[in-house]
Design an enzyme around this catalytic site. Structure first.
Site, mmCIF file in Angstrom:
data_model
loop_
_atom_site.group_PDB
_atom_site.id
_atom_site.type_symbol
_atom_site.label_atom_id
_atom_site.label_comp_id
_atom_site.label_asym_id
_atom_site.label_seq_id
_atom_site.Cartn_x
_atom_site.Cartn_y
_atom_site.Cartn_z
ATOM 1 N N LEU A 127 0.691 -1.318 0.149
ATOM 2 C CA LEU A 127 0.087 0.026 0.200
ATOM 3 C C LEU A 127 0.859 1.490 -0.019
ATOM 4 O O LEU A 127 0.552 2.309 -0.739
ATOM 5 C CB LEU A 127 -0.877 0.259 1.097
ATOM 6 C CG LEU A 127 -2.215 -0.612 0.981
ATOM 7 C CD1 LEU A 127 -3.078 -0.760 2.438
ATOM 8 C CD2 LEU A 127 -3.097 0.240 -0.027
ATOM 9 N N THR A 181 -5.330 5.454 7.037
ATOM 10 C CA THR A 181 -6.269 4.222 6.363
ATOM 11 C C THR A 181 -5.663 2.853 6.769
ATOM 12 O O THR A 181 -6.336 1.875 6.401
ATOM 13 C CB THR A 181 -6.254 4.334 4.815
ATOM 14 O OG1 THR A 181 -4.811 4.138 4.590
ATOM 15 C CG2 THR A 181 -6.768 5.687 4.161
ATOM 16 N N ARG A 193 -4.728 1.412 10.782
ATOM 17 C CA ARG A 193 -5.371 0.921 11.946
ATOM 18 C C ARG A 193 -5.665 2.160 12.950
ATOM 19 O O ARG A 193 -4.954 2.966 13.061
ATOM 20 C CB ARG A 193 -4.491 0.001 12.707
ATOM 21 C CG ARG A 193 -4.387 -1.508 11.870
ATOM 22 C CD ARG A 193 -5.657 -2.150 11.927
ATOM 23 N NE ARG A 193 -5.888 -3.484 11.246
ATOM 24 C CZ ARG A 193 -5.998 -3.469 9.751
ATOM 25 N NH1 ARG A 193 -6.635 -2.541 8.990
ATOM 26 N NH2 ARG A 193 -6.338 -4.893 9.204
ATOM 27 N N ASP A 219 -10.107 7.056 8.190
ATOM 28 C CA ASP A 219 -11.116 6.089 7.829
ATOM 29 C C ASP A 219 -11.098 4.943 8.751
ATOM 30 O O ASP A 219 -11.915 3.969 8.731
ATOM 31 C CB ASP A 219 -10.456 5.297 6.310
ATOM 32 C CG ASP A 219 -11.746 4.500 6.006
ATOM 33 O OD1 ASP A 219 -12.818 4.989 5.655
ATOM 34 O OD2 ASP A 219 -11.448 3.387 5.336
ATOM 35 N N GLU A 249 -14.339 -0.501 16.269
ATOM 36 C CA GLU A 249 -14.931 -0.285 15.417
ATOM 37 C C GLU A 249 -16.122 -1.392 15.294
ATOM 38 O O GLU A 249 -15.720 -2.431 15.593
ATOM 39 C CB GLU A 249 -14.313 -0.314 13.911
ATOM 40 C CG GLU A 249 -13.419 0.669 13.804
ATOM 41 C CD GLU A 249 -12.509 0.471 12.514
ATOM 42 O OE1 GLU A 249 -11.784 1.398 12.127
ATOM 43 O OE2 GLU A 249 -12.378 -0.499 12.191
ATOM 44 N N HIS A 253 -14.535 3.206 7.794
ATOM 45 C CA HIS A 253 -13.640 2.315 7.448
ATOM 46 C C HIS A 253 -14.183 1.590 5.924
ATOM 47 O O HIS A 253 -14.160 0.591 5.821
ATOM 48 C CB HIS A 253 -13.875 1.138 8.328
ATOM 49 C CG HIS A 253 -12.558 0.102 8.440
ATOM 50 N ND1 HIS A 253 -11.936 -0.685 9.448
ATOM 51 C CD2 HIS A 253 -11.670 -0.355 7.218
ATOM 52 C CE1 HIS A 253 -10.978 -1.186 9.004
ATOM 53 N NE2 HIS A 253 -10.773 -1.031 7.663
ATOM 54 N N ILE A 254 -14.033 2.639 4.892
ATOM 55 C CA ILE A 254 -14.343 2.227 3.650
ATOM 56 C C ILE A 254 -13.492 2.152 2.562
ATOM 57 O O ILE A 254 -13.749 2.144 1.549
ATOM 58 C CB ILE A 254 -15.791 2.957 3.262
ATOM 59 C CG1 ILE A 254 -15.639 4.308 3.520
ATOM 60 C CG2 ILE A 254 -16.876 2.286 3.961
ATOM 61 C CD1 ILE A 254 -14.870 5.172 2.521
ATOM 62 N N TRP A 279 -11.207 0.747 1.638
ATOM 63 C CA TRP A 279 -10.882 -0.606 1.058
ATOM 64 C C TRP A 279 -12.005 -1.255 0.138
ATOM 65 O O TRP A 279 -11.650 -2.223 -0.643
ATOM 66 C CB TRP A 279 -10.532 -1.699 2.132
ATOM 67 C CG TRP A 279 -11.873 -2.017 2.873
ATOM 68 C CD1 TRP A 279 -12.426 -1.489 3.958
ATOM 69 C CD2 TRP A 279 -12.766 -3.334 2.429
ATOM 70 N NE1 TRP A 279 -13.370 -2.352 4.089
ATOM 71 C CE2 TRP A 279 -13.747 -3.209 3.315
ATOM 72 C CE3 TRP A 279 -12.737 -4.347 1.708
ATOM 73 C CZ2 TRP A 279 -14.879 -4.098 3.202
ATOM 74 C CZ3 TRP A 279 -13.688 -5.251 1.634
ATOM 75 C CH2 TRP A 279 -14.844 -5.248 2.305
#
Length: 317
Positions: free
Chosen positions: A158, A232, A234, A258, A263, A284-285, A287
């Site tokens: 990433l 993005t 943790r 994010d 969560e 958390h979107i 990905w």
């Protein structure tokens, strides 16, 4: 082989699940599964598919038919790997499926913040351009990515993808060495130099003892005033209370998050209730492009097929 997907709602309804279905005898889907229901729902299953549902030692020891646990994600912290290994249960995960999706999110959100796209669309919708005495109507200031320094914390697949796109925007990329490293690898700079020089800090490191609360009062103090932090990776990489204070004082110019520590987060989470213009939070979107989700399902199917053929693919146990 009989399978159960314990948290089907973590995957969009638009995703084709037939690749998995073609490799199992039957499969039962549950939108989400509370911990106390896992044993009942999986008692006849030889395969468990779980994104975030916890598969503990206690659960594993009460599922004698279980042969394979497929984690529908990269992280493996929701499965007791030691217990699985002792029980002779294989565990597989999936990695690399969301590299392009997360990278796209990073730059979409940076551009949204710097270009103020939503602000200017709303200006036109509310007639501000139409009422302007000149050909254009300026509101909030617009800034460029070009020449800005971006520090990448966590240089796996990433981080490398983000670096590639950053260079296409004519940004200067700083690849941070691990904070605790005694030597600096070629092409990298020290963690301290990276965060103190950067205009933008993008987090892509895994959560560990070494990286928990990596962004805290002390590290923020070393940053440039006005720095943009984007996470993005943790939620636990960032100390929320310290970040909130820095956002309020404008030491941190903006934060794009994010992920959060827990969560879904609690309703009284301090960042979610802050209502700050320089704080952008999504659920958390990053990905979750449709293409990334389909790649995830396809690779889960490959993991199941490989296990059935006696081939070890993406095995963590």
């Amino acid at each position: 082989m009989r399978a159960v997907f314990l948290d089907r709602s973590t995957i969009s309804e638009d995703i084709d699940l037939s690749p998995i279905e073609s490799h199992v005898t039957t499969i039962s889907y549950f939108e989400h599964t509370a911990n106390e229901k896992v044993i009942f729902r999986a008692k006849f299953a030889e395969i468990i598919i779980s994104n975030k549902v916890m598969i503990t030692a206690e659960i594993i020891n009460q599922l004698p038919k279980l042969k394979l646990i497929c984690i529908a994600a990269t992280g493996t912290n929701n499965v007791d790997l030691v217990a699985a290994q002792k029980a002779g249960i294989a565990v597989c995960n999936v990695s690399g499926y969301a590299n392009t999706a997360v990278t796209q999110y990073v730059f979409a959100m940076l551009l949204e913040y710097l270009q103020k796209t939503s602000h200017y669309i709303e200006n036109s919708r509310h007639g501000h351009w139409q009422n302007s005495p000149v050909f254009c109507h300026f509101g909030l200031p617009i800034n460029e990515l070009a020449t800005k320094k971006i520090a990448i914390i966590g240089y796996g697949a990433l981080g490398k993808q983000v670096s590639k796109i950053a260079k296409a925007f004519a940004m200067e990329v700083l690849i941070a060495e691990r904070k605790s490293a005694s030597t600096i690898r070629p092409g990298r700079v020290s963690f301290e130099q990276a965060i103190s020089s950067a205009d933008i800090i993008s987090l892509h490191a895994p959560l560990s003892i070494e990286t928990e609360n990596l962004i805290n009062q002390q590290s923020i103090k070393a940053m440039q005033t006005g720095v943009i932090i984007i996470n993005t990776a943790r939620g636990g990489l960032v100390n929320s209370i310290d970040l909130l204070a820095a956002l309020k004082s404008k030491k941190v110019g903006a934060a794009i998050l994010d992920v959060l520590e827990h969560e879904p987060p609690a309703h009284d989470h301090p960042l979610l209730n802050a209502k700050l213009d320089n704080l952008l939070i999504t659920a958390h979107i990053a990905w979750g492009s449709l293409q990334a989700q389909q790649r995830l399902i396809n690779r889960l199917a490959d993991n199941i097929k490989s296990y059935q053929q006696g081939v070890q693919l993406n095995r963590v146990v």
